[in-house]
Design a protein around this motif. Structure first.
Motif, PDB file in Angstrom:
ATOM      1  N   ILE A  10      -0.600  14.766  12.985  1.00  0.00           N
ATOM      2  CA  ILE A  10       0.324  13.684  13.328  1.00  0.00           C
ATOM      3  C   ILE A  10      -0.030  13.185  14.728  1.00  0.00           C
ATOM      4  N   SER A  11       0.020  11.890  14.928  1.00  0.00           N
ATOM      5  CA  SER A  11      -0.184  11.301  16.243  1.00  0.00           C
ATOM      6  C   SER A  11       0.995  10.394  16.562  1.00  0.00           C
ATOM      7  N   GLY A  12       1.045   9.947  17.807  1.00  0.00           N
ATOM      8  CA  GLY A  12       2.145   9.083  18.181  1.00  0.00           C
ATOM      9  C   GLY A  12       1.927   8.420  19.522  1.00  0.00           C
ATOM     10  N   VAL A  13       2.844   7.521  19.850  1.00  0.00           N
ATOM     11  CA  VAL A  13       2.788   6.817  21.126  1.00  0.00           C
ATOM     12  C   VAL A  13       4.203   6.551  21.611  1.00  0.00           C
ATOM     13  N   TYR A  14       4.406   6.764  22.902  1.00  0.00           N
ATOM     14  CA  TYR A  14       5.688   6.497  23.563  1.00  0.00           C
ATOM     15  C   TYR A  14       5.474   5.317  24.509  1.00  0.00           C
ATOM     16  N   PHE A  15       6.311   4.297  24.404  1.00  0.00           N
ATOM     17  CA  PHE A  15       6.140   3.072  25.162  1.00  0.00           C
ATOM     18  C   PHE A  15       6.935   3.148  26.464  1.00  0.00           C
ATOM     19  N   VAL A  16       6.211   3.163  27.577  1.00  0.00           N
ATOM     20  CA  VAL A  16       6.814   3.361  28.899  1.00  0.00           C
ATOM     21  C   VAL A  16       7.151   2.035  29.569  1.00  0.00           C
ATOM     22  N   LYS A  17       6.206   1.127  29.591  1.00  0.00           N
ATOM     23  CA  LYS A  17       6.405  -0.179  30.229  1.00  0.00           C
ATOM     24  C   LYS A  17       5.805  -1.245  29.331  1.00  0.00           C
ATOM     25  N   ILE A  18       6.656  -2.142  28.844  1.00  0.00           N
ATOM     26  CA  ILE A  18       6.238  -3.132  27.859  1.00  0.00           C
ATOM     27  C   ILE A  18       6.676  -4.524  28.334  1.00  0.00           C
ATOM     28  N   PRO A  19       5.853  -5.185  29.151  1.00  0.00           N
ATOM     29  CA  PRO A  19       6.167  -6.561  29.545  1.00  0.00           C
ATOM     30  C   PRO A  19       5.940  -7.535  28.390  1.00  0.00           C
ATOM     31  N   GLU A  20       6.311  -8.777  28.584  1.00  0.00           N
ATOM     32  CA  GLU A  20       6.125  -9.783  27.545  1.00  0.00           C
ATOM     33  C   GLU A  20       4.636  -9.997  27.260  1.00  0.00           C
ATOM     34  N   ASN A  21       4.322 -10.207  25.977  1.00  0.00           N
ATOM     35  CA  ASN A  21       2.959 -10.559  25.544  1.00  0.00           C
ATOM     36  C   ASN A  21       1.905  -9.537  26.000  1.00  0.00           C
ATOM     37  N   CYS A  22       2.248  -8.264  25.901  1.00  0.00           N
ATOM     38  CA  CYS A  22       1.323  -7.237  26.410  1.00  0.00           C
ATOM     39  C   CYS A  22       0.511  -6.572  25.305  1.00  0.00           C
ATOM     40  N   GLY A  23       0.695  -6.994  24.069  1.00  0.00           N
ATOM     41  CA  GLY A  23      -0.084  -6.423  22.969  1.00  0.00           C
ATOM     42  C   GLY A  23       0.759  -5.618  22.005  1.00  0.00           C
ATOM     43  N   ASN A  24       0.689  -5.967  20.731  1.00  0.00           N
ATOM     44  CA  ASN A  24       1.431  -5.251  19.695  1.00  0.00           C
ATOM     45  C   ASN A  24       0.655  -4.039  19.198  1.00  0.00           C
ATOM     46  N   LEU A  25       1.369  -3.143  18.548  1.00  0.00           N
ATOM     47  CA  LEU A  25       0.760  -2.011  17.849  1.00  0.00           C
ATOM     48  C   LEU A  25       0.484  -2.463  16.422  1.00  0.00           C
ATOM     49  N   VAL A  44       2.182  -5.211  11.772  1.00  0.00           N
ATOM     50  CA  VAL A  44       2.239  -5.465  13.207  1.00  0.00           C
ATOM     51  C   VAL A  44       3.614  -5.074  13.735  1.00  0.00           C
ATOM     52  N   MET A  45       3.621  -4.204  14.745  1.00  0.00           N
ATOM     53  CA  MET A  45       4.871  -3.744  15.342  1.00  0.00           C
ATOM     54  C   MET A  45       4.934  -4.200  16.792  1.00  0.00           C
ATOM     55  N   LYS A  46       6.033  -4.831  17.163  1.00  0.00           N
ATOM     56  CA  LYS A  46       6.245  -5.209  18.554  1.00  0.00           C
ATOM     57  C   LYS A  46       6.925  -4.041  19.263  1.00  0.00           C
ATOM     58  N   PRO A  47       6.254  -3.412  20.221  1.00  0.00           N
ATOM     59  CA  PRO A  47       6.835  -2.221  20.861  1.00  0.00           C
ATOM     60  C   PRO A  47       7.980  -2.559  21.797  1.00  0.00           C
TER      61      PRO A  47
END
Length: 200
Positions: free
Chosen positions: A108-123, A153-156
């Motif tokens: 299993i893998s994962g990602v935790y989103f710490v700082k997500i400004p506008e238009n910074c890239g989707n997962l 496409v997921m917007k974090p």
């Protein structure tokens, strides 16, 4: 007539109750004081070296994620003993991105989103048969659905994390924000070391 679903692909996403500001400060501290790993072809940003149990703030995050990992594994009916392994920090500046990839040698893998400004890239997750779907019959579908889409496409969001099977191919879109960095903490989970002889 019966229509059956024969394969199912599921991810786990949630937000957690943790001191996000402290995690942001920690990430910037590591970024400013430590040397990241050499640039990878698939990754155009900055990536820290592996982090294990040496930092209390990461151990707090580890505890929170572990609780949800247990729920996810129970839902997947996974019987082996799985535990979180390595963590690492990712910084994406303007125009940075991550190419499609998987996480080999993990369950299993994962990602935790710490700082997500506008238009910074989707997962972005890719269907296992996306090459075939794109090349042959995409134009024949009337509308996109979970049954025919080659990508998801997921917007974090900040303070959100996502768990997924490590073989799911995924990428991170281009950071189009010229002023702010995108920060995330990625991690892997694997079979508990004292169980390796049973499952390898």
């Amino acid at each position: 007539m019966t229509i059956k679903q024969i394969f199912k692909y599921e991810i786990y996403e949630t937000k957690i109750n943790i001191d996000l500001d402290s995690i942001k400060r920690f990430c910037f501290l590591i970024y400013e004081t430590e040397t990241g790993i050499d640039k990878l072809e698939m990754f155009s940003g900055w990536q820290s070296k592996n982090i294990y149990n040496e930092y209390p703030i990461i151990n707090m995050l580890r505890t929170e994620i572990s609780n949800h990992l247990k729920k996810y594994l129970k839902h997947l009916k996974f019987n082996a003993s799985i535990e979180l392994d390595n963590f690492w920090i990712n910084f994406h500046e303007y125009k940075d991105y991550t190419e499609p990839h998987i996480h080999p040698f993990s369950i299993i893998s994962g990602v935790y989103f710490v700082k997500i400004p506008e238009n910074c890239g989707n997962l972005i997750f890719y269907h296992p048969a996306e090459d075939i779907m794109c090349a042959s019959i995409r134009e024949e579908y009337v509308d996109n659905s979970m049954s025919n889409s080659p990508v998801c496409v997921m917007k974090p969001e900040e303070n959100q994390f996502v768990l997924f099977p490590s073989f799911y191919k995924h990428s991170v879109g281009i950071n189009k924000n010229k002023q702010e960095k995108r920060i995330s903490i990625a991690f892997n989970a694997n079979i508990r070391k004292n169980n390796y002889e049973t499952y390898t």
